[in-house]
Design a protein around this motif. Structure first.
Motif, PDB file in Angstrom:
ATOM      1  N   ALA A 142       0.825  -1.212   0.000  1.00 48.29           N
ATOM      2  CA  ALA A 142       0.000   0.000   0.000  1.00 48.29           C
ATOM      3  C   ALA A 142       0.855   1.255   0.000  1.00 48.29           C
ATOM      4  N   THR A 143       1.969   1.230   0.735  1.00 48.77           N
ATOM      5  CA  THR A 143       2.876   2.378   0.754  1.00 48.77           C
ATOM      6  C   THR A 143       3.456   2.636  -0.633  1.00 48.77           C
ATOM      7  N   ARG A 144       3.866   1.575  -1.322  1.00 45.03           N
ATOM      8  CA  ARG A 144       4.406   1.717  -2.682  1.00 45.03           C
ATOM      9  C   ARG A 144       3.362   2.298  -3.635  1.00 45.03           C
ATOM     10  N   LEU A 145       2.158   1.735  -3.592  1.00 44.41           N
ATOM     11  CA  LEU A 145       1.114   2.188  -4.512  1.00 44.41           C
ATOM     12  C   LEU A 145       0.677   3.612  -4.194  1.00 44.41           C
ATOM     13  N   ARG A 146       0.483   3.902  -2.918  1.00 45.75           N
ATOM     14  CA  ARG A 146       0.115   5.274  -2.539  1.00 45.75           C
ATOM     15  C   ARG A 146       1.171   6.269  -3.025  1.00 45.75           C
ATOM     16  N   GLY A 147       2.446   5.931  -2.832  1.00 46.88           N
ATOM     17  CA  GLY A 147       3.526   6.818  -3.257  1.00 46.88           C
ATOM     18  C   GLY A 147       3.534   7.054  -4.754  1.00 46.88           C
ATOM     19  N   LEU A 148       3.282   6.008  -5.519  1.00 43.48           N
ATOM     20  CA  LEU A 148       3.229   6.136  -6.969  1.00 43.48           C
ATOM     21  C   LEU A 148       2.078   7.044  -7.399  1.00 43.48           C
ATOM     22  N   ILE A 149       0.899   6.790  -6.871  1.00 49.44           N
ATOM     23  CA  ILE A 149      -0.270   7.607  -7.239  1.00 49.44           C
ATOM     24  C   ILE A 149      -0.066   9.044  -6.763  1.00 49.44           C
ATOM     25  N   GLN A 150       0.485   9.196  -5.579  1.00 51.95           N
ATOM     26  CA  GLN A 150       0.719  10.536  -5.036  1.00 51.95           C
ATOM     27  C   GLN A 150       1.658  11.351  -5.933  1.00 51.95           C
ATOM     28  N   GLU A 151       2.754  10.767  -6.327  1.00 54.18           N
ATOM     29  CA  GLU A 151       3.694  11.497  -7.186  1.00 54.18           C
ATOM     30  C   GLU A 151       3.073  11.773  -8.556  1.00 54.18           C
ATOM     31  N   THR A 152       2.304  10.855  -9.058  1.00 56.68           N
ATOM     32  CA  THR A 152       1.629  11.052 -10.343  1.00 56.68           C
ATOM     33  C   THR A 152       0.670  12.229 -10.265  1.00 56.68           C
ATOM     34  N   LEU A 153      -0.088  12.327  -9.179  1.00 56.05           N
ATOM     35  CA  LEU A 153      -1.017  13.448  -9.006  1.00 56.05           C
ATOM     36  C   LEU A 153      -0.275  14.768  -8.870  1.00 56.05           C
ATOM     37  N   ARG A 154       0.875  14.748  -8.210  1.00 63.58           N
ATOM     38  CA  ARG A 154       1.683  15.979  -8.117  1.00 63.58           C
ATOM     39  C   ARG A 154       2.130  16.438  -9.505  1.00 63.58           C
ATOM     40  N   ILE A 155       2.536  15.487 -10.313  1.00 68.71           N
ATOM     41  CA  ILE A 155       2.918  15.822 -11.693  1.00 68.71           C
ATOM     42  C   ILE A 155       1.718  16.420 -12.420  1.00 68.71           C
ATOM     43  N   CYS A 156       0.560  15.827 -12.249  1.00 68.79           N
ATOM     44  CA  CYS A 156      -0.663  16.306 -12.908  1.00 68.79           C
ATOM     45  C   CYS A 156      -1.000  17.740 -12.519  1.00 68.79           C
ATOM     46  N   GLN A 157      -0.690  18.111 -11.299  1.00 71.35           N
ATOM     47  CA  GLN A 157      -0.947  19.480 -10.849  1.00 71.35           C
ATOM     48  C   GLN A 157      -0.041  20.499 -11.544  1.00 71.35           C
ATOM     49  N   ARG A 158       1.128  20.055 -11.992  1.00 73.33           N
ATOM     50  CA  ARG A 158       2.127  20.972 -12.545  1.00 73.33           C
ATOM     51  C   ARG A 158       2.097  21.105 -14.062  1.00 73.33           C
ATOM     52  N   VAL A 159       1.460  20.182 -14.763  1.00 74.69           N
ATOM     53  CA  VAL A 159       1.584  20.173 -16.220  1.00 74.69           C
ATOM     54  C   VAL A 159       0.272  20.496 -16.914  1.00 74.69           C
ATOM     55  N   ASP A 160       0.424  20.919 -18.140  1.00 75.43           N
ATOM     56  CA  ASP A 160      -0.708  21.112 -19.044  1.00 75.43           C
ATOM     57  C   ASP A 160      -0.659  19.949 -20.023  1.00 75.43           C
ATOM     58  N   PHE A 161      -1.615  19.039 -19.913  1.00 71.09           N
ATOM     59  CA  PHE A 161      -1.602  17.851 -20.752  1.00 71.09           C
ATOM     60  C   PHE A 161      -1.793  18.171 -22.235  1.00 71.09           C
ATOM     61  N   GLU A 162      -2.294  19.352 -22.539  1.00 71.55           N
ATOM     62  CA  GLU A 162      -2.521  19.737 -23.936  1.00 71.55           C
ATOM     63  C   GLU A 162      -1.222  20.137 -24.633  1.00 71.55           C
ATOM     64  N   GLY A 163      -0.304  20.748 -23.885  1.00 74.42           N
ATOM     65  CA  GLY A 163       0.866  21.275 -24.562  1.00 74.42           C
ATOM     66  C   GLY A 163       2.201  20.789 -24.055  1.00 74.42           C
ATOM     67  N   ASP A 164       2.250  20.364 -22.817  1.00 74.60           N
ATOM     68  CA  ASP A 164       3.532  19.994 -22.216  1.00 74.60           C
ATOM     69  C   ASP A 164       3.896  18.541 -22.483  1.00 74.60           C
ATOM     70  N   ASP A 165       5.211  18.318 -22.559  1.00 70.81           N
ATOM     71  CA  ASP A 165       5.693  16.951 -22.404  1.00 70.81           C
ATOM     72  C   ASP A 165       5.604  16.684 -20.921  1.00 70.81           C
ATOM     73  N   VAL A 166       5.062  15.544 -20.563  1.00 67.42           N
ATOM     74  CA  VAL A 166       4.857  15.259 -19.155  1.00 67.42           C
ATOM     75  C   VAL A 166       6.085  14.528 -18.616  1.00 67.42           C
ATOM     76  N   PRO A 167       6.759  15.111 -17.613  1.00 68.83           N
ATOM     77  CA  PRO A 167       7.969  14.486 -17.075  1.00 68.83           C
ATOM     78  C   PRO A 167       7.620  13.257 -16.241  1.00 68.83           C
ATOM     79  N   THR A 168       8.481  12.269 -16.312  1.00 72.23           N
ATOM     80  CA  THR A 168       8.267  11.048 -15.534  1.00 72.23           C
ATOM     81  C   THR A 168       9.422  10.766 -14.583  1.00 72.23           C
ATOM     82  N   ASP A 169      10.458  11.592 -14.613  1.00 69.51           N
ATOM     83  CA  ASP A 169      11.665  11.285 -13.830  1.00 69.51           C
ATOM     84  C   ASP A 169      11.464  11.331 -12.325  1.00 69.51           C
ATOM     85  N   SER A 170      10.378  11.924 -11.834  1.00 78.37           N
ATOM     86  CA  SER A 170      10.137  11.948 -10.388  1.00 78.37           C
ATOM     87  C   SER A 170       9.306  10.749  -9.915  1.00 78.37           C
ATOM     88  N   LEU A 171       8.866   9.909 -10.848  1.00 80.08           N
ATOM     89  CA  LEU A 171       8.156   8.693 -10.450  1.00 80.08           C
ATOM     90  C   LEU A 171       9.123   7.764  -9.721  1.00 80.08           C
TER      91      LEU A 171
END
Length: 183
Positions: A40-69
């Motif tokens: 659960a800790t692993r999965l929560r951490g993955l989803i949490q970081e993914t949501l943080r990325i989602c808060q920072r990017v514009d899915f229409e124009g940005d390349d979405v970074p994955t290096d913080s996953l």
């Protein structure tokens, strides 16, 4: 802020929700290859970081970074910072995903685009453990029993799932009766 906002969902990845859920929550019952709490800790951490990325990017124009996953997640996608061992939870989960879902492994960039808030049909609610030691992954689907969520299946398996039961709708009272784990 509504329960469907990214901000509220991000809070729920780190702690047991304080708000009452809707009447029905979707449930994925997971048999992990590691302890339920560690899983659960692993999965929560993955989803949490993914949501943080989602808060920072514009899915229409940005390349979405994955290096913080998490590195363990990137090791089973194409964004490999380190090679995963064959017996690691993520490698076992990847093998189980490929066998159970009859699909291909996801690339990190392709996977994260499925978290576009305008496209995703589910939001994280909580992770609990049942009396049999299974991890119960609760998601809010607004009461819908069938939703597109292959990105969720990939995350669930990649975090170290040996087996995952099909998505079901359950009364939120079942969630409320279980203690949260991994938060």
């Amino acid at each position: 802020m509504t329960r469907y906002s990214l901000d509220q969902e991000l809070i729920r990845t780190g702690e047991r929700p304080s708000a009452d859920p809707i009447h029905l929550l979707a449930l994925l019952r997971v048999k992990p290859v590691i302890s339920g709490s560690e899983y659960a800790t692993r999965l929560r951490g993955l989803i949490q970081e993914t949501l943080r990325i989602c808060q920072r990017v514009d899915f229409e124009g940005d390349d979405v970074p994955t290096d913080s996953l998490p590195d363990w997640f990137l090791s089973v996608t194409d964004g490999t910072p380190a090679t995963s061992h064959a017996n690691s939870p993520e490698s076992i989960g990847k093998s189980r995903y490929l066998a159970a879902r009859e699909g291909e492994a996801w690339e990190a960039e392709e996977w994260i685009y499925c978290f576009d808030p305008d496209l995703r049909a589910w939001s994280w609610w909580d992770a609990t453990e049942d009396d049999l030691g299974n991890v119960c992954l609760w998601v809010d689907t607004k009461g819908e029993g069938r939703i597109p969520c292959e990105e969720l299946w990939w995350a669930v398996y990649a975090a170290g799932a040996e087996a995952v039961e099909p998505l079901t709708l359950e009364y939120s009272s079942e969630w409320a009766a279980q203690a949260s784990i991994g938060g």
